[in-house]
Design a protein around this motif. Structure first.
Motif, short mmCIF file in Angstrom:
data_model
loop_
_atom_site.label_atom_id
_atom_site.label_comp_id
_atom_site.label_asym_id
_atom_site.label_seq_id
_atom_site.Cartn_x
_atom_site.Cartn_y
_atom_site.Cartn_z
N SER A 156 -20.39 -54.92 -14.02
CA SER A 156 -19.87 -55.64 -15.19
C SER A 156 -20.05 -54.80 -16.46
O SER A 156 -19.19 -54.81 -17.34
CB SER A 156 -20.50 -57.03 -15.32
N LEU A 157 -21.15 -54.06 -16.54
CA LEU A 157 -21.35 -53.15 -17.68
C LEU A 157 -20.26 -52.09 -17.72
O LEU A 157 -19.72 -51.75 -18.78
CB LEU A 157 -22.70 -52.43 -17.57
N ALA A 158 -19.95 -51.53 -16.54
CA ALA A 158 -18.92 -50.50 -16.45
C ALA A 158 -17.57 -51.05 -16.92
O ALA A 158 -16.85 -50.38 -17.66
CB ALA A 158 -18.83 -49.97 -15.02
N ARG A 159 -17.26 -52.26 -16.50
CA ARG A 159 -15.97 -52.87 -16.89
C ARG A 159 -15.87 -53.05 -18.40
O ARG A 159 -14.79 -53.00 -18.97
CB ARG A 159 -15.79 -54.23 -16.20
N GLU A 160 -17.02 -53.27 -19.04
CA GLU A 160 -17.01 -53.46 -20.50
C GLU A 160 -16.99 -52.15 -21.27
O GLU A 160 -17.00 -52.15 -22.50
CB GLU A 160 -18.25 -54.26 -20.91
N GLY A 161 -17.01 -51.03 -20.55
CA GLY A 161 -16.87 -49.74 -21.23
C GLY A 161 -18.18 -49.09 -21.63
O GLY A 161 -18.20 -48.16 -22.44
N MET A 162 -19.31 -49.54 -21.05
CA MET A 162 -20.60 -48.89 -21.33
C MET A 162 -20.59 -47.48 -20.73
O MET A 162 -20.17 -47.30 -19.59
CB MET A 162 -21.73 -49.72 -20.73
N THR A 163 -21.03 -46.51 -21.50
CA THR A 163 -21.21 -45.16 -20.97
C THR A 163 -22.42 -45.17 -20.05
O THR A 163 -23.50 -45.58 -20.45
CB THR A 163 -21.44 -44.16 -22.12
N MET A 164 -22.23 -44.72 -18.81
CA MET A 164 -23.30 -44.80 -17.83
C MET A 164 -23.40 -43.50 -17.02
O MET A 164 -22.39 -42.94 -16.62
CB MET A 164 -23.04 -45.97 -16.86
N VAL A 165 -24.65 -43.08 -16.81
CA VAL A 165 -24.92 -42.00 -15.87
C VAL A 165 -25.86 -42.57 -14.82
O VAL A 165 -26.93 -43.06 -15.15
CB VAL A 165 -25.57 -40.77 -16.55
N VAL A 166 -25.41 -42.54 -13.57
CA VAL A 166 -26.12 -43.25 -12.50
C VAL A 166 -26.45 -42.28 -11.37
O VAL A 166 -25.54 -41.70 -10.77
CB VAL A 166 -25.24 -44.41 -11.94
N VAL A 167 -27.73 -42.13 -11.10
CA VAL A 167 -28.17 -41.41 -9.90
C VAL A 167 -28.37 -42.46 -8.82
O VAL A 167 -29.13 -43.41 -9.01
CB VAL A 167 -29.49 -40.65 -10.16
N THR A 168 -27.65 -42.32 -7.71
CA THR A 168 -27.74 -43.37 -6.69
C THR A 168 -27.42 -42.84 -5.30
O THR A 168 -26.77 -41.81 -5.15
CB THR A 168 -26.78 -44.54 -7.03
N HIS A 169 -27.90 -43.60 -4.30
CA HIS A 169 -27.52 -43.35 -2.90
C HIS A 169 -26.44 -44.34 -2.46
O HIS A 169 -26.03 -44.30 -1.30
CB HIS A 169 -28.75 -43.52 -1.99
N GLU A 170 -26.02 -45.21 -3.37
CA GLU A 170 -25.04 -46.24 -3.01
C GLU A 170 -23.64 -45.65 -3.12
O GLU A 170 -23.02 -45.66 -4.18
CB GLU A 170 -25.17 -47.46 -3.95
N MET A 171 -23.13 -45.15 -2.00
CA MET A 171 -21.83 -44.46 -2.03
C MET A 171 -20.68 -45.44 -2.31
O MET A 171 -19.69 -45.08 -2.93
CB MET A 171 -21.59 -43.72 -0.72
N GLY A 172 -20.86 -46.69 -1.86
CA GLY A 172 -19.82 -47.69 -2.13
C GLY A 172 -19.66 -47.92 -3.63
O GLY A 172 -18.54 -48.03 -4.14
N PHE A 173 -20.80 -47.98 -4.33
CA PHE A 173 -20.77 -48.14 -5.78
C PHE A 173 -20.08 -46.94 -6.43
O PHE A 173 -19.24 -47.09 -7.33
CB PHE A 173 -22.21 -48.29 -6.32
N ALA A 174 -20.44 -45.75 -5.98
CA ALA A 174 -19.84 -44.53 -6.54
C ALA A 174 -18.32 -44.56 -6.36
O ALA A 174 -17.56 -44.25 -7.28
CB ALA A 174 -20.44 -43.29 -5.87
N ARG A 175 -17.90 -44.94 -5.17
CA ARG A 175 -16.45 -45.00 -4.88
C ARG A 175 -15.73 -45.99 -5.76
O ARG A 175 -14.64 -45.73 -6.25
CB ARG A 175 -16.26 -45.46 -3.43
#
Length: 250
Positions: free
Chosen positions: A191-210
């Motif tokens: 929801s943050l991403a949809r609102e246009g927040m600048t985000m840098v995310v280190v993650t193992h969640e490939m589904g989220f990345a996709r």
């Protein structure tokens, strides 16, 4: 200067971070740009330097060499008051890092009232708005130990948002959670991403990345091996190291 250059919020040039007197090169000459409103997801094997890279963006790790420019200011310059810039970068860690002796509400209002000099009323109003947003309005008076891991991580995210950050940095925010709690944290991030927040995310969640990333950076051995859109990285990787990694995790 084209429009793309104008909206660069973080620029990293030749970033290096060495440990053990230079024996371990966690970062070995990283160059990257983060644009305003962009969601950048950093993936790679354990020990690839991705968390070190993230922690160098707000100088939680002091780089051995290179520069980090945030909103036009070289924050690696010793003369810069890093705390002023750090206030504009929300950080969410793997372990939730909430203050155990404070209620949820106090956790959320302590920084805005002390650092931004907001009134208690103003800080609490914002905190309650954010708690409502993550469905934890009724937990304001609870202490961290009374919450599940997923609830604590959602509180950690909204605590960072109480400071009205320009950028949100996430360091493997779901890796300490039970699998059934991962979704509730990722939903807040989406929801943050949809609102246009600048985000840098280190993650193992490939589904989220996709699903959420505008750009995916693949790191290995302290360098950026490849970067591109989720489609480019996941469906058409160019580098053999990227292909090998994705074969293991997908």
């Amino acid at each position: 200067m084209n429009a793309d250059q104008n909206n660069v919020i973080i620029k990293v040039e030749n970033l290096q971070k060495h440990f053990n007197g230079g024996d371990l090169k966690a970062l070995n000459g990283v160059n990257a740009e983060i644009h305003k409103g962009e969601v950048v997801v950093v993936i790679g094997p354990s020990g690839s330097g991705k968390s070190t890279f993230l922690r160098c963006l707000n100088l939680l790790e002091i780089p051995t060499g290179g520069t980090v420019t945030f909103e036009g200011v070289d924050i690696t310059d010793k003369k810069v008051n890093i705390n002023i810039h750090r206030q504009k970068m929300g950080m969410v860690f793997q372990q939730f890092n909430l203050f155990p002796h404070m209620t949820v509400l106090k956790n959320m209002t302590v920084a805005p009232t002390t650092l931004l000099k907001r009134s208690k009323e103003e800080a609490e109003k914002k905190a309650f708005e954010l708690l409502k947003r993550v469905n934890l309005f009724d937990r304001a008076t609870a202490y961290p130990h009374q919450l599940s891991g997923g609830q604590q991580q959602r509180i950690a995210i909204v605590r960072a948002l109480c400071m009205d950050p320009e950028v949100m940095l996430f360091d493997e925010p779901t890796s300490a959670l039970d699998p059934e709690m991962v979704g509730e944290v990722l939903d807040v991030m989406k929801s943050l991403a949809r609102e246009g927040m600048t985000m840098v995310v280190v993650t193992h969640e490939m589904g989220f990345a996709r699903e959420v990333a505008d750009r995916v950076i693949f790191m290995d051995e302290g360098v950026i091996v490849e970067e591109g859109t989720p489609d480019e990285i996941f469906n058409h990787p160019q580098q053999q190291r990227t292909k090998d990694f994705l074969n293991k995790v997908l």
